[in-house]
Design a protein around this motif. Structure first.
Motif, PDB file in Angstrom:
ATOM      1  N   LYS A 142      32.024  -3.783 -84.890  1.00  0.00           N
ATOM      2  CA  LYS A 142      33.796  -3.432 -84.787  1.00  0.00           C
ATOM      3  C   LYS A 142      33.828  -4.598 -83.977  1.00  0.00           C
ATOM      4  N   CYS A 143      35.425  -4.530 -83.480  1.00  0.00           N
ATOM      5  CA  CYS A 143      35.987  -5.961 -82.936  1.00  0.00           C
ATOM      6  C   CYS A 143      35.932  -4.882 -81.477  1.00  0.00           C
ATOM      7  N   ALA A 144      35.414  -5.793 -80.008  1.00  0.00           N
ATOM      8  CA  ALA A 144      35.099  -4.585 -79.249  1.00  0.00           C
ATOM      9  C   ALA A 144      35.556  -4.813 -77.835  1.00  0.00           C
ATOM     10  N   GLU A 145      36.933  -6.095 -78.332  1.00  0.00           N
ATOM     11  CA  GLU A 145      37.609  -6.929 -76.590  1.00  0.00           C
ATOM     12  C   GLU A 145      39.314  -6.371 -77.294  1.00  0.00           C
ATOM     13  N   LEU A 146      39.585  -5.570 -76.074  1.00  0.00           N
ATOM     14  CA  LEU A 146      41.570  -5.472 -76.868  1.00  0.00           C
ATOM     15  C   LEU A 146      42.241  -6.551 -77.198  1.00  0.00           C
ATOM     16  N   TYR A 149      41.084   2.033 -78.266  1.00  0.00           N
ATOM     17  CA  TYR A 149      40.494   2.464 -79.689  1.00  0.00           C
ATOM     18  C   TYR A 149      42.317   2.814 -80.115  1.00  0.00           C
ATOM     19  N   TRP A 202      30.577  -7.572 -82.295  1.00  0.00           N
ATOM     20  CA  TRP A 202      29.906  -5.966 -82.106  1.00  0.00           C
ATOM     21  C   TRP A 202      28.874  -5.039 -84.066  1.00  0.00           C
ATOM     22  N   ASP A 232      32.401  -2.631 -72.855  1.00  0.00           N
ATOM     23  CA  ASP A 232      33.684  -1.902 -74.001  1.00  0.00           C
ATOM     24  C   ASP A 232      33.428  -1.444 -74.870  1.00  0.00           C
TER      25      ASP A 232
END
Lengths: 618, 352
Positions: free
Chosen positions: B206-210, A448, B175, A377
């Motif tokens: 960080k957030c890594a999933e939409l 993002y 993450w 991701d």
């Protein structure tokens, strides 16, 4: 003769012809036009995404709109651009390559196209009706259920209709290749593109039902109050991920295998050499397709499936590198010792090798589950799959269009503009995506809307956006080339490239609508080449000249699809007001009515008399 | 054509130089400078697979270049028909067997470390922290110690910390590239991962999933402090008296406004299991406000006045009465003096 007839016909007549056509070559045109339209749309979405990311904390578009952009870019490019264009190429070429007059089920072929087209239009209607889907092209269940408005409903209904069309295409190609190969055209004499079409169709047949089921589950959850993905009521969102990728990974191979076939044909033709290791190439394709069903969970390494599942799927994923490597080296060996002509079609094929090899390399790197915990991701993954899908599929599509334009449209694309398209696209592509590997590892997750200032990501994103402009320029040149060629393009002979396979053995360019007045006799791999080497110059007929039985056109596929399109709106909006059930049932009844008419009305097709064939031959 | 190609080459050279100068990315954010156990293991595999794959790439490219140099159609030999080679068993065996060996070289460490990284059998002997992902903020429950905090996760340097993670609304992914690879934070089940940081410092998470419109603004930090400081911090956090009156008069007014305007309905100060909104016990020590704003009073006032324009789709918007700038200013004054501990991101080295 056919050319002058075309020029005289009115716009309305041409339109009616295309609405009712069941000729595989005209359906191919429709697929290319439809897919091309969506490719431009998806490309515009990509450019908007890249403009948003040109600098840190940009506010070119809003966060919600950005999520709609990325969702629609992915969904459009995969389902509405790449696949239909591939189905178009397969439709145009595969029947010719196996020496058939059409596909097995011409009516179904037309229905498949119109379902795709109406499904795609339905999905894109969402832009004007309150907002496009915004849960990503993967539409993971927890977010898709959470998404307000009707965006995701359009995703569900649009893809369900378009997917049904694709499934029909796959079944049709399978039946065609099994049943309609010309005399002497055994399986192991088929050109690699025909083989790839066959294997891709198997993938479509087994992969799409998983998507269909998944979309139904989501549809019931969002529109009819079920709770398959509602954790509070005992549902499970991971199920969506599994079903999606059980479809989604074979889908990747659906997108690339046809081009593997195409490149095999192109390398062989332009090197003037037989394909090196034909048998190995066929079995490598099969092995890739088979393994393609065994690796879906590598998209889910971070889900927490545990070390056993992660290890198994990691090994299976890396194993795909072996047959893929065989193919790359066999292509190189095909060119080795050859006499290589480099024109715009061959340029795309040559550009594919380094580009796709990088995509394959990063694929193996991603397959290592432990390393994937970092890649997953992030922009590394974005870079990887664009190297595969652009460097493989899009390069392949451009290659196929340049190579087969004479077969499909009876003109040759302008060579200079073709080369300009290639070089600007090639440079722009590497500029856009190579740097993204590093952006990902430097801490930029995918999807993002903004990246923050002072995170070391500014330069990489700027370069990436500039690259996207190069690619846009290339596509514009290509579009100009199409119009230029249509107006002033050179009319080629039926065999302008000294071809080896049967699509170059037709009587005219483009081929007559019955393809071959007499079915050709195939005497080995590369049948046309064999005849040329033995001094015959053309194919030996396998049958005496006789009447040709051809099917009649029909408007019913268009109408049926229209019915489903209307019903789609009914499904989406019945949640708001029960009056919409009228559209739902009305649309379904209309489609069903068309099916009844189709079933009970006898249509035996028509015959082209022998005399007319003889006249045209003169 | 030649000059044109030259320009492209110069451009390529320039961009690769720029890339080199910018190095491996931002310290404490990039995965390319590992500073924790998980990221080190992943990094080693990244290097191993890159080396192996570069070897393959070179083999392909060298052959490719030779082919293009030697076998172009030559002038005067337009009619040359090359030998129609069917294949070569030896060659084909070689380029089947070598890749298999290369795959094995990469697969063995992958499998080994898949197991080591997911081994949670010793979780009970280490620090356990419950992590909840929410749109768009992170909740950290130090359940063994009996208090909670949000956004900034404090952990001791050199010790394994087990994170038991679940999401309250939609799927997120946790993450911290410099310390560890990521793991999804599912709505269905609790996922456990461990992290171990080698060096003190403040690390970007960080957030890594939409997860919705403000997915890209769902940053958090991991504050790695020495074990002694960690114990100090734990003690300070447990000692917090949420009822304590602030020293300045403005902050006192702010406290009253905070209570009057329904803020406490979602935001706890002091220990509370509630987690509708972020726990604000040590808000004054936050590295960032709202996950990504510099911790200045102006930013905080803006955020309180109109959160929707700053973080679209957040759950705070519309859940409290409209505030005047003066009121928001007082609340900000109150919140910014919530600094229960001497151990802060600054004492850990500050956010780079």
């Amino acid at each position: 003769m056919s050319v002058t007839a075309t020029q005289k016909r009115s716009v309305g007549a041409v339109l009616w012809d295309y609405l009712t056509t069941i000729d595989h070559k005209k359906i191919a045109h429709l697929y290319l036009i439809g897919g091309g339209f969506f490719f431009i749309l998806g490309g515009l979405e990509a450019v908007i995404i890249r403009i948003q990311l040109i600098k840190p904390e940009n506010d070119f578009i809003s966060a919600g709109f950005y999520n709609e952009m990325i969702t629609m870019h992915g969904t459009t490019m995969i389902f509405l651009a790449a696949m239909p264009i591939l189905l178009g190429l397969m439709n145009a070429i595969m029947p010719l390559q196996i020496g058939a007059r059409d596909v097995s089920f011409p009516f179904l072929n037309s229905l498949g196209f119109w379902l795709f087209m109406f499904g795609g239009l339905l999905l894109n209607c969402s832009w004007f009706l309150g907002g496009a889907p915004d849960a990503g092209w993967t539409s993971y269940a927890s977010l898709a259920i959470d998404s307000p408005g009707h965006g995701v409903d359009f995703y569900v209904a649009g893809l369900q209709i378009a997917g049904a069309g694709t499934l029909m295409g796959g079944i049709n190609f399978l039946a065609t290749i099994v049943n309609m190969r010309a005399p002497g055209m055994t399986y192991m004499r088929m050109p690699l593109f025909a083989w790839a079409t066959f294997i891709t169709s198997v993938l479509i047949l087994f992969a799409f039902p998983a998507l269909t089921v998944n979309l139904f589950l989501l549809m019931f959850d969002r529109m009819f109050g079920s709770a398959f993905f509602d954790v509070a009521l005992g549902g499970n969102t991971i199920i969506w991920q599994h079903l999606f990728w059980i479809f989604g990974h074979p889908e990747v191979y659906i997108l690339i295998l046809p081009l593997f076939g195409l490149f095999s044909d192109v390398f062989s033709t332009f090197s003037k050499k037989r394909l090196f290791g034909y048998t190995a190439m066929v079995f490598a394709t099969m092995l890739i397709a088979f393994l393609g069903f065994m690796v879906w969970a590598h998209h889910m390494f971070t889900v927490g499936l545990g070390p056993v599942a992660n290890s198994i799927f990691a090994i299976a994923t890396m194993a795909i590198a072996v047959p893929t490597g065989i193919k790359i080296f066999n292509w190189l060996a095909t060119m080795w010792g050859g006499s290589i002509t480099i024109n715009s079609a061959m340029l795309w094929a040559l550009g594919f090798i380094p580009s796709f090899t990088i995509g394959g390399m990063t694929g193996v790197m991603l397959g290592s589950a432990v390393a994937d915990y970092q890649y997953h991701d992030t922009y590394f993954v974005i870079a990887h799959f664009h190297y595969v899908i652009v460097g493989g599929t899009v390069f392949g599509i451009f290659c196929g269009l340049h190579y087969w334009w004479p077969v499909m449209f009876g003109r040759i694309l302008h060579e200079g503009m073709g080369k300009l398209t290639f070089w600007t696209f090639f440079i722009g592509f590497h500029m856009t995506f190579f740097i993204q590997h590093f952006l990902g590892l430097m801490g930029m997750p995918r999807r993002y809307w903004v990246f923050l200032e002072d995170q070391g990501l500014d330069l990489g994103n700027l370069i990436s956006t500039i690259g996207a402009f190069f690619m846009s320029f290339a596509v514009i040149v290509f579009i100009i080339n199409i119009f230029y060629t249509a107006a002033k393009g050179e009319r080629p002979s039926p065999d302008p490239y000294d071809g080896r396979t049967l699509e170059w053995a037709t009587a005219s360019s483009p081929p007559p609508h019955y393809n071959f007045a007499q079915l050709p006799l195939t005497r080995g791999l590369d049948p046309l080449w064999i005849e040329k080497m033995e001094g015959n110059g053309k194919m030996t007929p396998a049958e005496p000249l006789g009447d040709i039985h051809m099917p009649n056109g029909s408007i019913l596929p268009f109408l049926m699809s229209l019915g489903f399109f209307i019903a789609g709106f009914g499904f989406i909006y019945q949640v708001d007001h029960s009056a919409w059930y009228l559209a739902l049932y009305g649309g379904m009844a209309f489609a069903l009515g068309c099916m009844v008419v189709r079933s009970f009305k006898d249509d035996h097709g028509h015959h082209i008399p022998k005399e007319e064939l003889e006249r045209e031959a003169d | 054509m030649k000059g044109w190609m030259g320009k492209i080459k110069a451009l390529a050279l320039l961009s690769s130089l720029a890339l080199f100068l910018s190095g491996c990315g931002k310290d404490n954010l990039t995965a390319l400078v590992p500073k924790g156990y998980g990221s080190e293991v992943s990094f080693n595999l990244i290097i191993l697979t890159t080396v192996v794959m570069t070897f393959v790439f070179l083999a392909v490219i060298i052959t490719y270049v030779i082919v293009l140099l030697r076998f172009r159609k030559k002038k005067g030999q337009e009619d040359f028909i090359p030998k129609q080679v069917e294949g070569n068993q030896t060659l084909e065996t070689i380029w089947t067997v070598i890749p298999i060996i290369l795959v094995i070289i990469m697969a063995v460490p992958t499998v080994i470390h898949s197991f080591t990284l997911s081994d949670t059998s010793e979780a009970d002997e280490h620090i356990n922290i419950d992590v909840t992902g929410n749109q768009y903020w992170w909740h950290f429950d130090y359940k063994d110690e009996g208090f909670q905090t949000s956004q900034d996760l404090y952990i001791p340097q050199g010790e394994r910390v087990y994170l038991n993670m679940i999401a309250s609304d939609v799927t997120h992914s946790f993450w911290v590239p410099s310390i560890s690879g990521k793991m999804d934070v599912n709505v269905d089940n609790e996922n456990t991962m461990y992290i171990e940081a080698y060096e003190e410092g403040v690390y970007w998470g960080k957030c890594a999933e939409l997860c919705g419109p403000s997915h890209s603004l769902m940053d958090f930090k991991v504050i790695v402090v020495s074990p002694e400081e960690y114990d100090q911090w734990i003690a300070d956090m447990k000692d917090v008296d949420p009822e304590a009156e602030p020293e300045s008069a403005v902050a006192q007014e702010g406290k009253e406004l905070f209570e009057e305007n329904n803020c406490m309905g979602c935001h706890a100060i002091g220990s509370s299991p509630a987690q509708v909104g972020p726990n604000l016990t040590n808000f004054g020590d936050r590295t960032k406000f709202a996950g990504f704003l510099d911790p200045t009073k102006e930013n905080l006032v803006d955020w309180i006045m109109d959160p929707e324009s700053i973080k679209p789709g957040n759950k705070m918007t519309g859940n409290y009465p409209d505030l005047s700038e003066d009121e928001a200013d007082k609340i900000a004054e109150y919140l910014m003096q919530l600094q229960p501990s001497e151990v802060t991101p600054d004492s850990a080295g500050g956010l780079k």
